[in-house]
Each structure stands twice: as C-alpha cells, then as structure tokens.
Design an enzyme around this catalytic site. Structure first.
Site, PDB file in Angstrom:
ATOM      1  N   TRP A 148      48.243 -26.760  16.124  1.00  0.00           N
ATOM      2  CA  TRP A 148      48.501 -25.841  15.004  1.00  0.00           C
ATOM      3  C   TRP A 148      49.350 -26.509  13.935  1.00  0.00           C
ATOM      4  O   TRP A 148      49.414 -26.029  12.802  1.00  0.00           O
ATOM      5  CB  TRP A 148      49.212 -24.574  15.503  1.00  0.00           C
ATOM      6  CG  TRP A 148      48.399 -23.765  16.466  1.00  0.00           C
ATOM      7  CD1 TRP A 148      48.567 -23.719  17.827  1.00  0.00           C
ATOM      8  CD2 TRP A 148      47.295 -22.901  16.176  1.00  0.00           C
ATOM      9  NE1 TRP A 148      47.634 -22.886  18.389  1.00  0.00           N
ATOM     10  CE2 TRP A 148      46.840 -22.358  17.403  1.00  0.00           C
ATOM     11  CE3 TRP A 148      46.639 -22.529  14.993  1.00  0.00           C
ATOM     12  CZ2 TRP A 148      45.769 -21.479  17.486  1.00  0.00           C
ATOM     13  CZ3 TRP A 148      45.581 -21.641  15.073  1.00  0.00           C
ATOM     14  CH2 TRP A 148      45.157 -21.125  16.303  1.00  0.00           C
TER      15      TRP A 148
ATOM     16  N   GLY B 205      39.347 -38.636  14.222  1.00  0.00           N
ATOM     17  CA  GLY B 205      39.791 -38.812  12.838  1.00  0.00           C
ATOM     18  C   GLY B 205      39.765 -40.280  12.439  1.00  0.00           C
ATOM     19  O   GLY B 205      39.245 -40.643  11.378  1.00  0.00           O
TER      20      GLY B 205
ATOM     21  N   ASP C 198      40.220 -38.393  22.172  1.00  0.00           N
ATOM     22  CA  ASP C 198      41.080 -38.755  21.044  1.00  0.00           C
ATOM     23  C   ASP C 198      40.439 -39.817  20.159  1.00  0.00           C
ATOM     24  O   ASP C 198      39.712 -40.681  20.647  1.00  0.00           O
ATOM     25  CB  ASP C 198      42.417 -39.275  21.612  1.00  0.00           C
ATOM     26  CG  ASP C 198      43.518 -39.246  20.582  1.00  0.00           C
ATOM     27  OD1 ASP C 198      43.334 -38.647  19.504  1.00  0.00           O
ATOM     28  OD2 ASP C 198      44.571 -39.844  20.843  1.00  0.00           O
TER      29      ASP C 198
ATOM     30  N   LEU D 121      27.728 -27.575  37.538  1.00  0.00           N
ATOM     31  CA  LEU D 121      28.894 -28.237  36.940  1.00  0.00           C
ATOM     32  C   LEU D 121      29.720 -27.169  36.245  1.00  0.00           C
ATOM     33  O   LEU D 121      29.163 -26.291  35.580  1.00  0.00           O
ATOM     34  CB  LEU D 121      28.414 -29.280  35.907  1.00  0.00           C
ATOM     35  CG  LEU D 121      29.455 -29.870  34.945  1.00  0.00           C
ATOM     36  CD1 LEU D 121      30.365 -30.848  35.679  1.00  0.00           C
ATOM     37  CD2 LEU D 121      28.787 -30.597  33.790  1.00  0.00           C
TER      38      LEU D 121
ATOM     39  N   HIS E  95      34.859 -35.441  14.060  1.00  0.00           N
ATOM     40  CA  HIS E  95      34.783 -34.388  15.079  1.00  0.00           C
ATOM     41  C   HIS E  95      33.316 -34.064  15.390  1.00  0.00           C
ATOM     42  O   HIS E  95      32.948 -33.856  16.547  1.00  0.00           O
ATOM     43  CB  HIS E  95      35.516 -33.124  14.615  1.00  0.00           C
ATOM     44  CG  HIS E  95      36.999 -33.324  14.449  1.00  0.00           C
ATOM     45  ND1 HIS E  95      37.782 -33.912  15.411  1.00  0.00           N
ATOM     46  CD2 HIS E  95      37.844 -33.019  13.429  1.00  0.00           C
ATOM     47  CE1 HIS E  95      39.039 -33.954  15.000  1.00  0.00           C
ATOM     48  NE2 HIS E  95      39.098 -33.428  13.792  1.00  0.00           N
TER      49      HIS E  95
ATOM     50  N   ARG F 176      48.783 -29.286  12.524  1.00  0.00           N
ATOM     51  CA  ARG F 176      47.965 -30.079  11.587  1.00  0.00           C
ATOM     52  C   ARG F 176      47.829 -29.329  10.258  1.00  0.00           C
ATOM     53  O   ARG F 176      48.067 -28.122  10.192  1.00  0.00           O
ATOM     54  CB  ARG F 176      46.590 -30.326  12.198  1.00  0.00           C
ATOM     55  CG  ARG F 176      46.687 -31.222  13.404  1.00  0.00           C
ATOM     56  CD  ARG F 176      45.322 -31.680  13.857  1.00  0.00           C
ATOM     57  NE  ARG F 176      45.496 -32.626  14.949  1.00  0.00           N
ATOM     58  CZ  ARG F 176      44.614 -33.519  15.333  1.00  0.00           C
ATOM     59  NH1 ARG F 176      43.449 -33.597  14.715  1.00  0.00           N
ATOM     60  NH2 ARG F 176      44.861 -34.333  16.325  1.00  0.00           N
TER      61      ARG F 176
ATOM     62  N   THR G 202      48.128 -26.598  22.014  1.00  0.00           N
ATOM     63  CA  THR G 202      49.103 -25.690  21.396  1.00  0.00           C
ATOM     64  C   THR G 202      49.853 -26.420  20.277  1.00  0.00           C
ATOM     65  O   THR G 202      50.427 -25.780  19.399  1.00  0.00           O
ATOM     66  CB  THR G 202      50.112 -25.162  22.446  1.00  0.00           C
ATOM     67  OG1 THR G 202      50.555 -26.261  23.254  1.00  0.00           O
ATOM     68  CG2 THR G 202      49.497 -24.123  23.348  1.00  0.00           C
TER      69      THR G 202
ATOM     70  N   ARG H  20      37.571 -36.861   8.019  1.00  0.00           N
ATOM     71  CA  ARG H  20      37.951 -36.724   9.433  1.00  0.00           C
ATOM     72  C   ARG H  20      37.026 -35.750  10.173  1.00  0.00           C
ATOM     73  O   ARG H  20      36.700 -35.955  11.344  1.00  0.00           O
ATOM     74  CB  ARG H  20      39.394 -36.200   9.536  1.00  0.00           C
ATOM     75  CG  ARG H  20      40.460 -37.204   9.160  1.00  0.00           C
ATOM     76  CD  ARG H  20      41.853 -36.561   9.180  1.00  0.00           C
ATOM     77  NE  ARG H  20      42.145 -35.933  10.460  1.00  0.00           N
ATOM     78  CZ  ARG H  20      42.567 -36.595  11.544  1.00  0.00           C
ATOM     79  NH1 ARG H  20      42.782 -37.886  11.485  1.00  0.00           N
ATOM     80  NH2 ARG H  20      42.787 -35.961  12.671  1.00  0.00           N
TER      81      ARG H  20
HETATM   82  C1  FPP Z   1      41.084 -35.528  18.652  1.00  0.00           C
HETATM   83  O1  FPP Z   1      40.804 -36.381  17.563  1.00  0.00           O
HETATM   84  C2  FPP Z   1      40.006 -34.513  18.873  1.00  0.00           C
HETATM   85  C3  FPP Z   1      40.119 -33.180  18.636  1.00  0.00           C
HETATM   86  C4  FPP Z   1      41.356 -32.560  18.102  1.00  0.00           C
HETATM   87  C5  FPP Z   1      39.018 -32.220  18.884  1.00  0.00           C
HETATM   88  C6  FPP Z   1      37.868 -32.727  19.689  1.00  0.00           C
HETATM   89  C7  FPP Z   1      36.877 -31.674  19.977  1.00  0.00           C
HETATM   90  C8  FPP Z   1      35.537 -31.884  20.199  1.00  0.00           C
HETATM   91  C9  FPP Z   1      34.953 -33.233  20.172  1.00  0.00           C
HETATM   92  C10 FPP Z   1      34.596 -30.758  20.483  1.00  0.00           C
HETATM   93  C11 FPP Z   1      35.118 -29.785  21.453  1.00  0.00           C
HETATM   94  C12 FPP Z   1      34.554 -28.486  21.309  1.00  0.00           C
HETATM   95  C13 FPP Z   1      34.112 -27.712  22.348  1.00  0.00           C
HETATM   96  C14 FPP Z   1      33.881 -26.289  22.108  1.00  0.00           C
HETATM   97  C15 FPP Z   1      33.879 -28.256  23.676  1.00  0.00           C
HETATM   98  P1  FPP Z   1      41.935 -36.609  16.466  1.00  0.00           P
HETATM   99  O2  FPP Z   1      41.671 -35.709  15.329  1.00  0.00           O
HETATM  100  O3  FPP Z   1      43.281 -36.441  17.108  1.00  0.00           O
HETATM  101  O4  FPP Z   1      41.691 -38.104  16.059  1.00  0.00           O
HETATM  102  P2  FPP Z   1      42.822 -39.105  15.520  1.00  0.00           P
HETATM  103  O5  FPP Z   1      43.777 -39.296  16.670  1.00  0.00           O
HETATM  104  O6  FPP Z   1      42.048 -40.345  15.206  1.00  0.00           O
HETATM  105  O7  FPP Z   1      43.449 -38.465  14.332  1.00  0.00           O
END
Ligand code: FPP
Length: 247
Positions: free
Chosen positions: A79, A33, A30, A142, A47, A81, A76, A43
């Site tokens: 979606w 963003g 988490d 792993l 990622h 967002r 789930t 944002r």
């Molecule tokens: C939360 O940050 C993170 C995510 C919604 C996606 C994280 C995914 C990855 C780092 C890569 C994963 C991909 C694979 C295929 C393994 P947020 O957007 O909720 O951040 P915020 O809380 O600051 O808004």
C-alpha cells in the site's frame, strides 16, 4: 486431458526424483518493475509479463505433481507504493482472477486466498475472490493460494486475536493448536520458497510456515521465470538435505 502429469520415467528423464517432489512451493515473484524498466517499458507491463510467467509456472507444477503453490501477489506493505501503482495492482489482481479462473478450474486447480480481508480490500474484489474460491473448492489436483493483502506478522497477530477471542487457555496453546488460527489451517508448510530478482530476503512472507523451508534465491527477474526454471528449482531442492533440526 489438460496439462498431463509427467510419468515417473519422464520425471527421471528430467533429472527429477519422482518420490521427492516438493509438496508445497511458495513464490515471491519479484522484479517485474525492473524487468520493464530495463526495456524502457512501463512498470505495469512487467506485471503483465509476470502473469504469463506465473501461469507457465502453474502448468509446470501440474506436470511435476506439486500439490500446493502459494504466491505473494500483494503485501500489506505494498500500500506504500505510489497511488497509481496500487490502483493498477488491485485492478490487475482482479482481472487476473477473472481471466484465469476458468482455465485453472478446468485443470483441477483449487484457488484459495490468504491475507487480511477486513482492511482496505475493495468489496468488489472480495466478491471475485469468493467466487473463484467457491467455483474451484472441490478441485484437488493443485491448490493455488494467492496471498493478497498478506503480511506474515499481520497473520500471526490476526491468529492471536482469534485465539484470544476464542478464549483459548494459555496451557492449551502450542504450535499445533496455534496453526488452526492461521488464515488457511489446512495449508502445509512450504517445502521450498523461491524468490526471484536477486533479493535475499523473505519480506514478511509466510513467517510462521517457512520455519523449516528450503530457500532458493534466483538472480533472474520474475517475468523471465519459465517451466524450466521450476524444474531446475526442484532439482536444486532435491540436492539439499533436510534435517528439521535433527542430525
Ligand atoms: C513484484 O514486482 C510483483 C508484484 C508486486 C505483483 C506480482 C503479481 C503477479 C505477477 C500476478 C499475481 C496475480 C494473481 C491474481 C495471482 P515489483 O513491482 O516489486 O518489481 P521491482 O522489484 O522490480 O520493482
């Protein structure tokens, strides 16, 4: 050899007990963003940096001998967002799987997915998920599980549906038999669940499996997670005393 596992002496040097490394670590990545916004970036940039942090974490898990890593990539609830971010996240997951599949395979990593398959997930992404699973299914070093379109409550409901469709006798349903209906019946319960970004909640992740997990909530944002962070998380895990309801 790629990413050698640390020797017992090397682990001890790091302050880690080689006999008490958590077998399964689950991660709520988490804060991507916020990391980007703090730097005046989009944002989506957060990622992308989060992807680097994740694969550094996988390297660290290989060094330590952690056998299972499970990550919450798309819930789930995600979606809800804005449309553009949902679209970005779907593509980003697809690209990440394509970009990382071969290097994970070369390191002996088995890739698996948990989550609802038959609802909203684009067919082309399902094909990429299947290709990565098939390519790596014989690897044993792993198991890297990606929770995509995943919700803990949805998983429990889906399991109940399959159990009912299977005609299971109510008397035969217990915790062990129920586990066989979960998305991945082979997945051991996580020993340690780590969440970054200072939010102290589970957000519908591995509800069934995390019943006795240790929780570690970190104040850093996910893109700042490094190998050292995983080493420290394991040291903290080893300072806890797990009693599983006993004394
Ligand atoms: C939360 O940050 C993170 C995510 C919604 C996606 C994280 C995914 C990855 C780092 C890569 C994963 C991909 C694979 C295929 C393994 P947020 O957007 O909720 O951040 P915020 O809380 O600051 O808004």
């Amino acid at each position: 050899m790629i990413t050698p596992r640390f020797t017992r002496a090397a682990l001890e040097e790091l302050g880690i007990d080689p006999d008490a490394v958590p077998r399964h670590v689950a991660l709520v990545m988490d804060g991507n963003g916020r990391w980007a916004q703090q730097r005046g970036l989009k944002r989506t940039e957060g990622h992308l940096r989060g992807e680097d942090a994740l694969f550094e974490c996988v390297e660290a898990a290989l060094e330590l001998g952690v056998e299972w890593i499970t990550v919450y990539a798309f819930s789930t609830e995600n979606w809800k967002r804005p449309k553009a971010e949902v679209k970005f996240l779907i593509n980003f997951n697809r690209e990440t799987i394509r970009r990382r599949r071969d290097e994970l395979h070369a390191r002996g990593v088995r890739i698996r997915f948990i989550g609802r398959r038959n609802w909203r997930v684009p067919k082309s992404l399902l094909r990429d998920m299947e290709a990565a699973t098939e390519l790596t299914e014989r690897n044993r070093r792993l198991t890297f599980t990606i929770a995509f379109n995943y919700g803990g409550r949805a998983e429990i409901i889906d399991a109940v549906r399959v159990a009912l469709a299977d005609g299971i006798e109510p008397d035969r349903l217990d915790e062990r038999s129920f586990g066989r209906y979960l998305y991945d019946p082979e997945m051991p319960d996580p020993d340690l669940v780590v969440r970054t970004s200072g939010e102290n909640r589970l957000s519908n992740f591995l509800l069934w499996q995390a019943a006795y997990s240790e929780f570690l909530f970190l104040d850093i944002l996910w893109p700042d997670f490094t190998r050292q962070t995983l080493y420290e998380a394991v040291r903290e895990f080893q300072r806890r005393s797990r009693r599983f309801g006993g004394i």
